[in-house]
Design an enzyme around this catalytic site. Structure first.
Site, PDB file in Angstrom:
ATOM      1  CG  ASN A  90      -3.634  -0.634  10.841  1.00 40.26           C
ATOM      2  OD1 ASN A  90      -3.582   0.400  10.176  1.00 40.26           O
ATOM      3  ND2 ASN A  90      -3.080  -0.737  12.049  1.00 40.26           N
ATOM      4  NE  ARG A  91     -10.923  -1.622   5.741  1.00 38.50           N
ATOM      5  CZ  ARG A  91     -11.089  -0.343   6.045  1.00 38.50           C
ATOM      6  NH1 ARG A  91     -10.667   0.108   7.219  1.00 38.50           N
ATOM      7  NH2 ARG A  91     -11.670   0.481   5.209  1.00 38.50           N
TER       8      ARG A  91
END
Length: 216
Positions: free
Chosen positions: A193-194
């Site tokens: 999710n970065r």
């Protein structure tokens, strides 16, 4: 020409990095990561790094070179001091290094001050190089404009007729080592999710390293 790359995506899930588990010395942490990447395989040149300098025309410029040594003093590579890279370093010693190791989804980003190594260090490395690499360094006026490739090949043929494998090939005065002494080293580990892990070491005035976590 317009080409969208929006769908070039992946999820980073191969590791994690925590401030409480890293080595207090970033050079030791680098050593750990370097060997882990080497053992994992899948990267042909683990020691490939991007060296970015501020060029004489004011533009930053990065290029990939090979790390040849690292120790408690910093990171070493070798170059022609008359090259664009060499001249930029001599004019402005502030440089950055970047390693990208996709097999383990890791980056290492380094800010530091570059300086020439000793002549003894340069000649020790020079003597370890294959004959072809030594002759190639002599042949090339690195970064200078040439009319064609034949110019280089002709120069190399002339040198090859002069030197053999066991001959002493003198190292040019304008060729040698660069040591990058780090002032900041950031370790980046890809996460889902970065929400990547970023651990930054900052060199303090007393020689110790301050360690902080950065938001991705």
């Amino acid at each position: 020409m317009d080409q969208e790359l929006y769908n070039f995506r992946k999820s980073y899930e191969k590791g994690a990095l925590d401030k409480t588990s890293v080595d207090p010395n970033p050079l030791q942490q680098f050593r750990t990561w370097f060997h882990q990447v080497q053992e994992a395989g899948g990267i042909e040149e683990v020691n490939a790094m991007t060296v970015t300098t501020l060029s004489l025309d004011g533009y930053p410029k990065g290029r990939v070179v090979l790390l040849k040594k690292y120790n408690e003093h910093g990171f070493y590579f070798y170059t022609n001091y008359h090259s664009e890279k060499g001249q930029a370093i001599l004019a402005n010693s502030k440089v950055s290094l970047a390693f990208f190791w996709p097999t383990l989804e890791r980056q290492v980003l380094i800010k530091g001050n570059a300086s020439k190594t000793t002549r003894v260090d340069t000649e020790n490395y020079w003597d370890s190089r294959p004959l072809g690499s030594r002759l190639g360094a002599i042949v090339s006026d690195q970064s200078k404009e040439i009319p064609n490739r034949e110019v280089l090949e002709d120069r190399l043929k002339k040198l090859e007729s002069t030197f053999s494998e066991n001959d002493t090939v003198p190292c040019p005065d304008h060729w040698g080592g660069i040591l990058v002494a780090p002032v900041e080293i950031e370790f980046w580990q890809g996460r889902p999710n970065r929400l990547h892990d970023r651990i930054l070491y900052r060199l303090q005035d007393d020689g110790d390293w301050d360690i902080v976590r950065l938001s991705p």
